[in-house]
Design a protein around this motif. Structure first.
Motif, PDB file in Angstrom:
ATOM      1  N   GLY A 190       1.270  -1.272  -0.328  1.00 49.29           N
ATOM      2  CA  GLY A 190      -0.310   0.096   0.170  1.00 49.29           C
ATOM      3  C   GLY A 190       0.807   1.152   0.319  1.00 49.29           C
ATOM      4  O   GLY A 190       0.218   2.396   0.739  1.00 49.29           O
ATOM      5  N   GLN A 191       2.097   1.457  -0.412  1.00 54.36           N
ATOM      6  CA  GLN A 191       2.972   2.015  -0.637  1.00 54.36           C
ATOM      7  C   GLN A 191       2.937   2.983  -1.745  1.00 54.36           C
ATOM      8  O   GLN A 191       1.667   3.093  -2.936  1.00 54.36           O
ATOM      9  N   LEU A 192       2.814   4.719  -1.751  1.00 54.29           N
ATOM     10  CA  LEU A 192       2.461   5.645  -2.968  1.00 54.29           C
ATOM     11  C   LEU A 192       3.842   5.186  -3.455  1.00 54.29           C
ATOM     12  O   LEU A 192       4.958   5.244  -3.293  1.00 54.29           O
ATOM     13  N   CYS A 242       9.716   5.271  -3.510  1.00 53.24           N
ATOM     14  CA  CYS A 242       8.086   4.660  -2.610  1.00 53.24           C
ATOM     15  C   CYS A 242       8.020   5.431  -1.353  1.00 53.24           C
ATOM     16  O   CYS A 242       9.506   5.593  -0.877  1.00 53.24           O
ATOM     17  N   ASN A 282      -2.224   5.422  -3.141  1.00 52.81           N
ATOM     18  CA  ASN A 282      -2.594   4.073  -2.616  1.00 52.81           C
ATOM     19  C   ASN A 282      -4.291   4.611  -2.161  1.00 52.81           C
ATOM     20  O   ASN A 282      -4.968   5.056  -2.691  1.00 52.81           O
ATOM     21  N   ASP A 283      -4.062   4.021  -0.879  1.00 55.15           N
ATOM     22  CA  ASP A 283      -5.748   4.359   0.268  1.00 55.15           C
ATOM     23  C   ASP A 283      -6.422   5.608   0.673  1.00 55.15           C
ATOM     24  O   ASP A 283      -7.550   6.210   0.799  1.00 55.15           O
ATOM     25  N   LYS A 311      -6.605   7.011  -6.088  1.00 56.33           N
ATOM     26  CA  LYS A 311      -6.293   5.532  -4.988  1.00 56.33           C
ATOM     27  C   LYS A 311      -6.490   4.919  -5.470  1.00 56.33           C
ATOM     28  O   LYS A 311      -6.988   4.535  -6.613  1.00 56.33           O
ATOM     29  N   ASN A 312      -5.420   3.927  -5.776  1.00 50.07           N
ATOM     30  CA  ASN A 312      -4.895   2.739  -6.257  1.00 50.07           C
ATOM     31  C   ASN A 312      -4.676   2.260  -7.226  1.00 50.07           C
ATOM     32  O   ASN A 312      -5.480   1.374  -7.956  1.00 50.07           O
TER      33      ASN A 312
END
Length: 173
Positions: free
Chosen positions: A90-92, A103, A126-127, A147-148
């Motif tokens: 879930g990293q950017l 990251c 990510n989220d 997002k994601n």
């Protein structure tokens, strides 16, 4: 972005001024009491007590990261941090021609980080709701990151294909 920098600058300036004023009041009161009581009633303990930590929001270890990875990390609130890239965490992810993939771990309900990564062309969200600010020459542009999902930013979203530098990341839950 300029308004946020001015606000942070004013806040840090006010905090520094308040700290200096408090120091002057405490040391002046201690000296006056010491003079009035023959020097035995008041004892300054500044050398004996630990100092106070003042947050300057500078990114810790930024000089070493610049030397080792060529990434300039300036300031942030600690909720967006450089990380080793690990798939499925879930990293950017920031993609740049100059650095490949970079990251970041994101925590908390919101975060911000000022930095410099040249030649950025894509960000995988990510989220978090994420916005990135970029510059090319004197022009500034902001991009909302899905997002994601992958979002084209910088030169891949520019009609002229100009090279952009990533200068700020902001997130919110």
């Amino acid at each position: 972005m300029a308004r946020r920098k001015r606000l942070i600058g004013r806040t840090l300036g006010a905090a520094a001024a308040a700290g200096a004023l408090a120091w002057l009041v405490v040391t002046g009161s201690a000296q006056n009491a010491q003079q009035n009581n023959g020097g035995s009633a008041v004892k300054t303990v500044a050398g004996e007590a630990p100092g106070y930590a003042v947050e300057d929001f500078n990114y810790p270890g930024a000089d070493q990261i610049l030397a080792e990875k060529g990434i300039t990390l300036k300031r942030g609130d600690g909720h967006i941090t450089l990380a080793d890239c690990v798939t499925g965490t879930g990293q950017l992810e920031v993609w740049a021609r100059s650095k490949d993939k970079v990251c970041f771990d994101v925590t908390g309900t919101s975060g911000w980080l000022t930095l410099e990564i040249p030649s950025v062309y894509g960000v995988r969200g990510n989220d978090y709701a994420t916005q990135v600010d970029m510059t090319t020459g004197t022009e500034e542009k902001s991009f909302d990151v899905a997002k994601n999902s992958w979002t084209p930013v910088g030169e891949s979203a520019d009609e002229q294909g100009r090279e952009f530098m990533l200068v700020e990341i902001r997130t919110s839950a």
